[in-house]
Design a protein around this motif. Sequence first.
Motif, PDB file in Angstrom:
ATOM      1  N   ARG A   6       0.829  -1.212   0.000  1.00  0.00           N
ATOM      2  CA  ARG A   6       0.000   0.000   0.000  1.00  0.00           C
ATOM      3  C   ARG A   6       0.857   1.253   0.000  1.00  0.00           C
ATOM      4  NH1 ARG A   6      -5.069   0.512   1.125  1.00  0.00           N
ATOM      5  NH2 ARG A   6      -5.214  -1.555   2.017  1.00  0.00           N
ATOM      6  N   LYS A   7       1.894   1.258   0.839  1.00  0.00           N
ATOM      7  CA  LYS A   7       2.776   2.423   0.920  1.00  0.00           C
ATOM      8  C   LYS A   7       3.472   2.686  -0.418  1.00  0.00           C
ATOM      9  CE  LYS A   7       4.818   2.655   4.824  1.00  0.00           C
ATOM     10  NZ  LYS A   7       5.741   2.431   5.946  1.00  0.00           N
ATOM     11  N   GLN A   8       3.924   1.599  -1.059  1.00  0.00           N
ATOM     12  CA  GLN A   8       4.629   1.757  -2.339  1.00  0.00           C
ATOM     13  C   GLN A   8       3.676   2.221  -3.439  1.00  0.00           C
ATOM     14  OE1 GLN A   8       7.884   1.486  -2.750  1.00  0.00           O
ATOM     15  NE2 GLN A   8       7.861   1.832  -4.954  1.00  0.00           N
ATOM     16  N   LEU A   9       2.470   1.655  -3.477  1.00  0.00           N
ATOM     17  CA  LEU A   9       1.546   2.001  -4.563  1.00  0.00           C
ATOM     18  C   LEU A   9       0.958   3.398  -4.422  1.00  0.00           C
ATOM     19  CD1 LEU A   9      -0.375  -1.332  -5.187  1.00  0.00           C
ATOM     20  CD2 LEU A   9       1.451  -0.328  -6.543  1.00  0.00           C
ATOM     21  N   THR A  10       0.794   3.866  -3.204  1.00  0.00           N
ATOM     22  CA  THR A  10       0.204   5.202  -3.024  1.00  0.00           C
ATOM     23  C   THR A  10       1.185   6.331  -3.306  1.00  0.00           C
ATOM     24  OG1 THR A  10       0.644   5.066  -0.651  1.00  0.00           O
ATOM     25  CG2 THR A  10      -1.571   4.460  -1.392  1.00  0.00           C
ATOM     26  N   ARG A  11       2.415   6.014  -3.648  1.00  0.00           N
ATOM     27  CA  ARG A  11       3.397   7.054  -3.998  1.00  0.00           C
ATOM     28  C   ARG A  11       3.109   7.665  -5.374  1.00  0.00           C
ATOM     29  NH1 ARG A  11       9.061   4.321  -1.948  1.00  0.00           N
ATOM     30  NH2 ARG A  11       8.521   4.402   0.254  1.00  0.00           N
ATOM     31  N   ASP A  32      -6.101  -7.406 -12.352  1.00  0.00           N
ATOM     32  CA  ASP A  32      -5.103  -7.374 -13.432  1.00  0.00           C
ATOM     33  C   ASP A  32      -4.388  -6.031 -13.487  1.00  0.00           C
ATOM     34  OD1 ASP A  32      -5.780  -9.953 -14.083  1.00  0.00           O
ATOM     35  OD2 ASP A  32      -7.154  -9.374 -15.700  1.00  0.00           O
ATOM     36  N   VAL A  33      -5.147  -4.945 -13.348  1.00  0.00           N
ATOM     37  CA  VAL A  33      -4.548  -3.609 -13.370  1.00  0.00           C
ATOM     38  C   VAL A  33      -3.602  -3.441 -12.187  1.00  0.00           C
ATOM     39  CG1 VAL A  33      -5.053  -1.141 -13.166  1.00  0.00           C
ATOM     40  CG2 VAL A  33      -6.458  -2.582 -14.653  1.00  0.00           C
ATOM     41  N   LEU A  34      -4.044  -3.871 -11.008  1.00  0.00           N
ATOM     42  CA  LEU A  34      -3.203  -3.765  -9.817  1.00  0.00           C
ATOM     43  C   LEU A  34      -1.929  -4.594  -9.978  1.00  0.00           C
ATOM     44  CD1 LEU A  34      -3.125  -2.499  -6.981  1.00  0.00           C
ATOM     45  CD2 LEU A  34      -4.100  -4.630  -6.138  1.00  0.00           C
ATOM     46  N   LEU A  38       1.789  -3.035  -9.854  1.00  0.00           N
ATOM     47  CA  LEU A  38       2.747  -3.570  -8.890  1.00  0.00           C
ATOM     48  C   LEU A  38       4.009  -4.075  -9.595  1.00  0.00           C
ATOM     49  CD1 LEU A  38       3.224  -4.159  -5.908  1.00  0.00           C
ATOM     50  CD2 LEU A  38       2.130  -6.369  -6.228  1.00  0.00           C
ATOM     51  N   ALA A  39       3.852  -4.701 -10.754  1.00  0.00           N
ATOM     52  CA  ALA A  39       5.018  -5.156 -11.526  1.00  0.00           C
ATOM     53  C   ALA A  39       5.860  -3.972 -11.962  1.00  0.00           C
ATOM     54  CB  ALA A  39       4.554  -5.966 -12.731  1.00  0.00           C
ATOM     55  N   ASP A  45      11.747   0.081  -8.765  1.00  0.00           N
ATOM     56  CA  ASP A  45      12.448   0.147  -7.480  1.00  0.00           C
ATOM     57  C   ASP A  45      12.917  -1.255  -7.092  1.00  0.00           C
ATOM     58  OD1 ASP A  45      13.427   0.769  -5.005  1.00  0.00           O
ATOM     59  OD2 ASP A  45      11.518   1.447  -4.163  1.00  0.00           O
ATOM     60  N   PRO A  46      14.150  -1.632  -7.444  1.00  0.00           N
ATOM     61  CA  PRO A  46      14.640  -2.981  -7.140  1.00  0.00           C
ATOM     62  C   PRO A  46      14.703  -3.277  -5.637  1.00  0.00           C
ATOM     63  CG  PRO A  46      16.127  -1.858  -8.663  1.00  0.00           C
ATOM     64  CD  PRO A  46      15.112  -0.872  -8.226  1.00  0.00           C
ATOM     65  N   ALA A  47      14.948  -2.249  -4.830  1.00  0.00           N
ATOM     66  CA  ALA A  47      14.982  -2.469  -3.377  1.00  0.00           C
ATOM     67  C   ALA A  47      13.603  -2.908  -2.881  1.00  0.00           C
ATOM     68  CB  ALA A  47      15.421  -1.194  -2.672  1.00  0.00           C
TER      69      ALA A  47
END
Length: 158
Positions: A6-11, A32-34, A38-39, A45-47
């Motif tokens: 959630r934190k990563q996607l809301t950026r 599918d969109v999510l 996410l991909a 962001d490799p980290a």
Amino acid sequence: MSDLVRKQLTRTPLGASALARFEHEPEDSSTDVLYMVLADAVAADPAFGRLLETALHAPATAPPRLRPSSKETARVWLLGLPQIFVIYVITSVVLRLDYSDGWAVFFTVMFYGSVVMTTAGVWVGVRLMRRRARTGALTTATVLNALILVLYFRPFFI
């Protein structure tokens, strides 16, 4: 892990809208969109990708077993065990007396008070066992309380 995603996607606005759509309409198309968003986030962001992989492959552990305190177990015992004596008094003494108004009130108060206490014992015992706090003494006390309730209501079903 969901907080991490959630934190990563809301950026990003695209990630936030895909997450909002998934939460409101969890269908195949929003999934599918999510997945695609996410991909893209993992590729950018490799980290984050390594952190997500670590979280996904972490061994799942069972929640710890809790031990009920002796005070909680004693409460279950004390809500049920004295009721055996009350059953004896009700069935042996009170039912053999003539039914005057005073004895009927006494019988009714003893019966319903004892049923409430025994039901509370079953409720407390089951609640403790649902929290994964199981011991032999707690299980025995809870089963005893349930059997006492069966004894109380047995005359109504026979």
